[in-house]
Design a protein around this motif. Structure first.
Motif, mmCIF file in Angstrom:
data_model
loop_
_atom_site.group_PDB
_atom_site.id
_atom_site.type_symbol
_atom_site.label_atom_id
_atom_site.label_comp_id
_atom_site.label_asym_id
_atom_site.label_seq_id
_atom_site.Cartn_x
_atom_site.Cartn_y
_atom_site.Cartn_z
ATOM 1 N N GLN A 191 1.015 -1.265 0.088
ATOM 2 C CA GLN A 191 0.034 0.045 0.043
ATOM 3 C C GLN A 191 1.011 1.108 0.067
ATOM 4 O O GLN A 191 0.455 2.413 -0.873
ATOM 5 N N LYS A 192 1.952 1.200 0.756
ATOM 6 C CA LYS A 192 2.874 2.474 0.700
ATOM 7 C C LYS A 192 3.576 2.619 -0.556
ATOM 8 O O LYS A 192 3.715 3.630 -1.041
ATOM 9 N N LEU A 193 3.995 1.494 -1.350
ATOM 10 C CA LEU A 193 4.630 1.572 -2.610
ATOM 11 C C LEU A 193 3.524 2.233 -3.481
ATOM 12 O O LEU A 193 3.906 3.102 -4.346
ATOM 13 N N GLN A 194 2.559 1.783 -3.409
ATOM 14 C CA GLN A 194 1.361 2.240 -4.429
ATOM 15 C C GLN A 194 0.958 3.703 -3.838
ATOM 16 O O GLN A 194 0.595 4.217 -5.123
ATOM 17 N N SER A 195 1.120 4.066 -2.995
ATOM 18 C CA SER A 195 0.636 5.313 -2.703
ATOM 19 C C SER A 195 1.645 6.403 -3.309
ATOM 20 O O SER A 195 1.497 7.552 -3.547
#
Length: 227
Positions: A191-195
């Protein structure tokens, strides 16, 4: 206090400050390190999807085994590690036109410049930094990658057998066997990477990836792409 520790002080609070001792721990560890040994299974698995002639930065190269493997197989490599002893040994023995070794804190290093690399590689190093530092690093890696560049991560999972051992020093973070480890939740990492803007090409969590002697931990592997 040297510059490395001063930078760490900016992002570490409370009991996690004990982690600052890791700089000395790894210098001591690598002072007796062996010559280049067999590359990790992760490096072997990544090589077929990394194009020859492209530039890869390794974030925390340790004794250099994976960096040297990539360079031997046609990649241009920049290998960064906090251990001045490890880097000094590698510079004196292996530095050539295909590989550069740099002694620096890879989170704050100025080596991570804009659109500089095709690949970034982090094996068993993301769990050596705090969550706050991870967020700083991932953004810097994103900015440093060229369009369609890839980030390769292998990291300890919260499902690891040693999770919870030692002194708890932060969220999912423990000081055990003389150094710091932070265990990662796969969904939070993706999720962090996608954000930030990464596309997730692969995300798995399993054992049989990082077998060492009698240890077979559950680890996370992620391949993320800047698109």
């Amino acid at each position: 206090m040297d510059l490395y520790l001063a930078k760490k002080q900016e992002s570490i609070t409370g009991s996690e400050r004990k982690y600052l001792m890791d700089n000395t721990y790894w210098d001591n560890y690598y002072s007796t390190m062996n010559e280049w040994i067999e590359p990790s299974q992760f490096a072997k698995d990544i090589l077929p999807i990394a194009d020859k002639g492209k530039v890869l930065i390794e974030l925390g190269c340790g004794n250099g085994r994976d960096a040297l493997f990539f360079a031997k197989n046609g990649l241009k490599v920049v290998a960064v590690d906090q251990s001045k002893i490890a880097i000094s040994k590698l510079q004196s023995t292996y530095a050539n036109e295909n590989i550069e070794f740099i002694a620096d804190d890879f989170v704050h290093s100025n080596v991570l410049g804009s659109d500089s690399f095709n690949y970034a590689y982090s094996r068993f190093t993301m769990h050596s930094i705090t969550e706050e530092e991870q967020d700083i690093l991932l953004q810097k890696v994103y900015d440093s990658l060229k369009i369609n560049g890839k980030l390769f991560i292998e990291v300890r999972s919260v499902k690891d057998d040693i999770y919870g051992l030692g002194e708890e020093v932060g969220r999912n973070a423990y000081y055990y066997n003389e150094h710091y480890r932070r265990f990662i939740v796969l969904e939070e990492l993706t999720q962090k990477l996608q954000s930030i803007g990464f596309q997730i090409n692969k995300a798995v969590e399993a054992n049989n990836f990082a077998i060492y002697k009698d240890e077979n931990p559950i680890v996370i592997r992620v391949i993320a792409q800047k698109s």
